[in-house]
Motif scaffolding. Sequence first.
Motif, PDB file in Angstrom:
ATOM      1  N   PHE A 166       0.827  -1.209   0.000  1.00  0.00           N
ATOM      2  CA  PHE A 166       0.000   0.000   0.000  1.00  0.00           C
ATOM      3  C   PHE A 166       0.862   1.259   0.000  1.00  0.00           C
ATOM      4  O   PHE A 166       0.656   2.190  -0.787  1.00  0.00           O
ATOM      5  CB  PHE A 166      -0.932   0.004   1.213  1.00  0.00           C
ATOM      6  CG  PHE A 166      -1.297   1.379   1.688  1.00  0.00           C
ATOM      7  CD1 PHE A 166      -2.043   2.246   0.889  1.00  0.00           C
ATOM      8  CD2 PHE A 166      -0.864   1.831   2.935  1.00  0.00           C
ATOM      9  CE1 PHE A 166      -2.340   3.531   1.326  1.00  0.00           C
ATOM     10  CE2 PHE A 166      -1.165   3.094   3.378  1.00  0.00           C
ATOM     11  CZ  PHE A 166      -1.908   3.959   2.574  1.00  0.00           C
ATOM     12  N   LEU A 211      -1.648  -0.335  -6.116  1.00  0.00           N
ATOM     13  CA  LEU A 211      -2.664  -0.251  -5.064  1.00  0.00           C
ATOM     14  C   LEU A 211      -3.757  -1.298  -5.263  1.00  0.00           C
ATOM     15  O   LEU A 211      -4.278  -1.853  -4.284  1.00  0.00           O
ATOM     16  CB  LEU A 211      -3.265   1.152  -5.037  1.00  0.00           C
ATOM     17  CG  LEU A 211      -2.327   2.259  -4.530  1.00  0.00           C
ATOM     18  CD1 LEU A 211      -2.896   3.635  -4.827  1.00  0.00           C
ATOM     19  CD2 LEU A 211      -2.064   2.106  -3.032  1.00  0.00           C
ATOM     20  N   ALA A 262      -5.667   1.431   0.748  1.00  0.00           N
ATOM     21  CA  ALA A 262      -5.334   1.420  -0.674  1.00  0.00           C
ATOM     22  C   ALA A 262      -6.488   1.971  -1.505  1.00  0.00           C
ATOM     23  O   ALA A 262      -6.277   2.733  -2.464  1.00  0.00           O
ATOM     24  CB  ALA A 262      -4.985   0.003  -1.118  1.00  0.00           C
TER      25      ALA A 262
END
Length: 270
Positions: A225, A244, A260
């Motif tokens: 992330f 992501l 994310a």
Amino acid sequence: MIRYFAVSIMALGLCGPVAAQDQTLGDIRQELTVLFVEVQKLKRELSTTGGASGAVIAGGPLDRLNTIEAELQRLTGKTEELEFRIGSVVNDGTNRIGDLEFRLCELEAGCDVAALGDTPTLGGGETPAAPAVTPNPQPETQLATQEQADFERAQEALATRDFRAAADQFATFNQTYPGGPLSVEAELRRGEALEGLGDVREGARAYLSAFTLDQQGPVAPEALFRLGAALGRLGQTSEACVTLAEVGARFPASPSVADAQDAMRNIGCS
């Protein structure tokens, strides 16, 4: 090594033109020389010193057995200590050589980074595993206590926003305890500290390193992330969105999935 992400990062400039400007072939040769010296040190440690002797052990049969048993324990402990050190050097050396292959490929005309295969294990054979037997629990307990204390000291510096001290302490931590149970998180937190210093590019490299070291570990979702978010801050939107999106695909149950998704909305991922 995660070839997909490494290729993506180089395409962004994390390991692309910027790296080519900052690092020359001479620098890479110097790193290879350092690795060669470390291997030579290991070879010297494995060489005999000629110190073995056939001296007669004094005392009765029980005394001689006790002496022999103590010596066997000492030799077993020393052997396993060397095995662990060699395994750490092989793993670290293999990772470094793989990184150097990418850097050399960047500097060579016509080199296709995507065609690079997995880096062979340093010295050949399978990647060594750390020994499972603990010959002397007491020193290792003391080491674990010191290791935990050093990690917490670095974490405290990060929590108080002393980013320079935190980055230096986490870097020193991983040099002191290579391959330890806290090494991956230390690399992740080093990335946080570097970002706190405003060095987003080096922070992203630390996140990539943390994820590469353990792609299924407890901090892997956060590392992935943070890597994607850092790419977004560097203006590499498409690569950031792909990275992501991988957080949810790989770790659907992780709390980092929500982070994310927020980052993807902020970046404007489709």
